[in-house]
Design a protein around this motif. Structure first.
Motif, PDB file in Angstrom:
ATOM      1  N   LYS A   1     -19.439   0.778 -32.506  1.00  0.00           N
ATOM      2  CA  LYS A   1     -19.785  -0.622 -32.772  1.00  0.00           C
ATOM      3  C   LYS A   1     -21.019  -0.710 -33.668  1.00  0.00           C
ATOM      4  N   ALA A   2     -22.030   0.094 -33.393  1.00  0.00           N
ATOM      5  CA  ALA A   2     -23.274   0.041 -34.169  1.00  0.00           C
ATOM      6  C   ALA A   2     -23.039   0.425 -35.627  1.00  0.00           C
ATOM      7  N   VAL A   3     -22.271   1.485 -35.877  1.00  0.00           N
ATOM      8  CA  VAL A   3     -21.996   1.908 -37.261  1.00  0.00           C
ATOM      9  C   VAL A   3     -21.148   0.851 -37.966  1.00  0.00           C
ATOM     10  N   THR A   4     -20.140   0.329 -37.284  1.00  0.00           N
ATOM     11  CA  THR A   4     -19.296  -0.718 -37.875  1.00  0.00           C
ATOM     12  C   THR A   4     -20.146  -1.925 -38.248  1.00  0.00           C
TER      13      THR A   4
ATOM     14  N   VAL B   1     -23.487   9.531 -34.427  1.00  0.00           N
ATOM     15  CA  VAL B   1     -22.370   9.103 -35.268  1.00  0.00           C
ATOM     16  C   VAL B   1     -22.899   8.400 -36.514  1.00  0.00           C
ATOM     17  N   ALA B   2     -22.458   8.892 -37.677  1.00  0.00           N
ATOM     18  CA  ALA B   2     -22.884   8.318 -38.960  1.00  0.00           C
ATOM     19  C   ALA B   2     -21.729   7.674 -39.708  1.00  0.00           C
ATOM     20  N   GLY B   3     -20.496   8.028 -39.321  1.00  0.00           N
ATOM     21  CA  GLY B   3     -19.329   7.473 -39.988  1.00  0.00           C
ATOM     22  C   GLY B   3     -18.117   7.569 -39.089  1.00  0.00           C
TER      23      GLY B   3
ATOM     24  N   HIS C   1     -22.514   4.501 -41.931  1.00  0.00           N
ATOM     25  CA  HIS C   1     -23.788   3.838 -41.671  1.00  0.00           C
ATOM     26  C   HIS C   1     -24.596   3.803 -42.971  1.00  0.00           C
ATOM     27  N   PRO C   2     -25.271   2.689 -43.256  1.00  0.00           N
ATOM     28  CA  PRO C   2     -26.047   2.599 -44.501  1.00  0.00           C
ATOM     29  C   PRO C   2     -27.017   3.762 -44.707  1.00  0.00           C
ATOM     30  N   ASP C   3     -27.570   4.302 -43.636  1.00  0.00           N
ATOM     31  CA  ASP C   3     -28.494   5.439 -43.772  1.00  0.00           C
ATOM     32  C   ASP C   3     -27.797   6.705 -44.265  1.00  0.00           C
TER      33      ASP C   3
ATOM     34  N   VAL D   1     -14.747  10.103 -35.384  1.00  0.00           N
ATOM     35  CA  VAL D   1     -16.141   9.951 -35.776  1.00  0.00           C
ATOM     36  C   VAL D   1     -16.682  11.253 -36.353  1.00  0.00           C
ATOM     37  N   VAL D   2     -17.783  11.100 -37.094  1.00  0.00           N
ATOM     38  CA  VAL D   2     -18.453  12.262 -37.656  1.00  0.00           C
ATOM     39  C   VAL D   2     -19.957  12.029 -37.568  1.00  0.00           C
TER      40      VAL D   2
END
Length: 154
Positions: free
Chosen positions: A18-21, A59-61, A80-82, A54-55
């Motif tokens: 949810k956070a990455v999305t 999780v970044a993507g 994720h933008p980062d 996820v990766v």
């Protein structure tokens, strides 16, 4: 640069999914005047159904994929933008195509909002072709497909 292979998401990953999305799609709210559909997904249900991969740690993507009879539907891809600009999007797109081949599916299909022009440029770079543009409820969507070449026989 993240080179790991996406893994199936587990229940513990739902908050990160949810956070990455949300981080990946939030900036589109003002542009399109709506909350992008992936931000409203039932992430726990998608994880439970085995659709989320996820990766990164954390999780970044991620991708959400749905196998259909004649194609693999890429329902969501989020970085994720980062982690943008690290090659993670390419890792995820390559994995989706490889996954379709593993499942014996001849093509990948996806869609994006017509106001998300960065995505349109990216999908064109990856060899996806526009199949149609259609209004679906409040969303103006462009549908894509990519017919996959089979891997060379060993």
């Amino acid at each position: 640069m993240i080179h790991e292979t996406p893994r199936p998401a587990v229940v513990a990953d739902v908050p990160a999914v949810k956070a990455v999305t949300d981080a990946a799609f939030h900036h589109y709210i003002e542009r399109i005047g709506l909350v992008p559909a992936p931000m409203e997904y039932d992430h726990a249900a998608n994880v439970a159904a085995g659709r989320v991969f996820v990766v990164g740690e954390p999780v970044a993507g991620l991708v959400v994929v749905v196998p259909e009879a004649d194609h693999l539907y890429l329902d969501e891809i989020a970085v994720h933008p980062d982690a943008q600009g690290t090659g993670l999007g390419r890792v995820l797109m390559t994995w989706v195509e490889d996954r379709a081949r593993e499942l014996g599916l001849p093509e990948v299909r996806l869609l994006t909002n017509a106001m998300m022009w960065e995505n349109q440029e990216m999908y064109a770079r990856y060899g996806y072709e526009v199949t149609e543009r259609r209004q679906e409820g409040p969303y103006d969507r462009i549908h894509y497909r990519k017919v996959l070449n089979s891997p060379p026989m060993g």
